[in-house]
Design an enzyme around this catalytic site. Structure first.
Site, PDB file in Angstrom:
ATOM      1  N   LYS A  13      24.569   5.655 -28.081  1.00 33.77           N
ATOM      2  CA  LYS A  13      24.003   6.049 -29.381  1.00 33.77           C
ATOM      3  C   LYS A  13      23.877   4.841 -30.316  1.00 33.77           C
ATOM      4  CE  LYS A  13      27.024   9.282 -30.485  1.00 33.77           C
ATOM      5  NZ  LYS A  13      27.906   9.255 -29.298  1.00 33.77           N
ATOM      6  N   ARG A  88      28.976  16.563 -35.408  1.00 34.68           N
ATOM      7  CA  ARG A  88      29.764  16.619 -34.170  1.00 34.68           C
ATOM      8  C   ARG A  88      30.381  17.998 -33.970  1.00 34.68           C
ATOM      9  NH1 ARG A  88      30.896  10.710 -33.975  1.00 34.68           N
ATOM     10  NH2 ARG A  88      31.816  10.203 -31.972  1.00 34.68           N
ATOM     11  N   ARG A 122      33.910  -1.806 -22.986  1.00 34.81           N
ATOM     12  CA  ARG A 122      32.972  -2.124 -24.070  1.00 34.81           C
ATOM     13  C   ARG A 122      33.545  -3.185 -25.015  1.00 34.81           C
ATOM     14  NH1 ARG A 122      30.532   2.608 -27.826  1.00 34.81           N
ATOM     15  NH2 ARG A 122      32.701   2.989 -28.397  1.00 34.81           N
ATOM     16  N   ARG A 153      37.108  -2.038 -29.628  1.00 41.66           N
ATOM     17  CA  ARG A 153      37.479  -0.994 -30.578  1.00 41.66           C
ATOM     18  C   ARG A 153      38.848  -0.422 -30.234  1.00 41.66           C
ATOM     19  NH1 ARG A 153      32.523   3.126 -31.594  1.00 41.66           N
ATOM     20  NH2 ARG A 153      34.272   4.567 -31.416  1.00 41.66           N
ATOM     21  N   ARG A 164      38.693  11.746 -26.612  1.00 41.43           N
ATOM     22  CA  ARG A 164      37.351  11.777 -27.222  1.00 41.43           C
ATOM     23  C   ARG A 164      36.385  12.573 -26.350  1.00 41.43           C
ATOM     24  NH1 ARG A 164      36.373   5.592 -27.837  1.00 41.43           N
ATOM     25  NH2 ARG A 164      34.344   6.167 -28.692  1.00 41.43           N
TER      26      ARG A 164
END
Ligand code: AMP
Length: 206
Positions: A13, A88, A122, A153, A164
């Site tokens: 996203k 969400r 990531r 992160r 998540r």
């Protein structure tokens, strides 16, 4: 052009949002980025948000809805906006419908089994927000786009990513049905290369 980017964490996203915002000249509004900025600045919202984000849970609806309501009222959203990471929950979607009209919901469709590897590997540029993966960049410390520092992160660790993904499945995935019924949902295959996914998005947005 009022657009929502929907999809599980790690679907791309943020990566696509940067490109969409540039091409269509609309502001990119990422609730995750807004929370991370507040956490860095240790604001009251940041303190509340951190306690949920660190666990991989969603921040309470009333907190995030108010942030988005105020942000969409700003002048630069008059010509449209791109929402990344909001709504969400169905409750958030219903609240959003009370203060704006959404034209298109782009659903980044991807096999959930690919996401753990994508997220734990990531690295994100702390300056421009571009995302990279260690399988391409190794242990590089600088962003190849702008030279900013690459960071991992805090919520991209295995335990938090698991939570998540559970939050996505239970609370966010029902929005696919919600927006299908509204007639605004467009599916985009998101497991291809970044440029291919972006090309598919531009075919939808025109
Ligand atoms: P993201 O950068 O979109 O992956 O968001 C990072 C984290 O911020 C999420 O895992 C949530 O804890 C929180 N967050 C972001 N957007 C929302 C939202 N719309 N509702 C609730 N929590 C959110």
């Amino acid at each position: 052009m009022n657009v929502i980017l929907l999809g599980p964490p790690g679907a791309g996203k943020g990566t696509q949002a940067v490109r969409i915002a540039e091409k269509y000249q609309i502001p990119h509004i990422s609730t995750g980025d807004i929370f991370r900025k507040n956490i860095k600045e240790q604001t009251p919202i940041g303190v509340v948000a951190k306690s949920y984000i660190d666990k991989g849970q969603l921040v309470p609806d009333e907190v995030v809805i108010e942030i988005v309501r105020q942000r969409l009222a700003e002048k630069d959203c008059e010509k449209g906006y791109l929402l990344d990471g909001f709504p969400r929950t169905t409750f958030q979607a219903e609240a959003l419908a009370g203060f704006t009209t959404v034209d298109t919901v782009l659903n980044l469709d991807i096999d959930l089994n690919l996401l753990m590897k994508r997220l734990t590997g990531r690295r994100v540029c702390s300056a421009c927000g571009e995302s990279f993966h260690v399988s391409f960049i190794g242990d590089a410390k600088e962003c190849s786009k702008c030279g900013g520092a690459l960071i991992q992160r805090a919520d991209d660790n295995e335990e938090t990513v698991n939570n998540r993904l559970v939050a996505y499945t239970n609370q966010t995935a029902p929005l696919i049905d919600y927006y299908t019924k509204q007639g605004t949902l467009k599916n985009v295959q998101a497991d291809g290369k970044i440029d291919e996914v972006f090309a598919a998005i531009t075919r939808v947005l025109g």
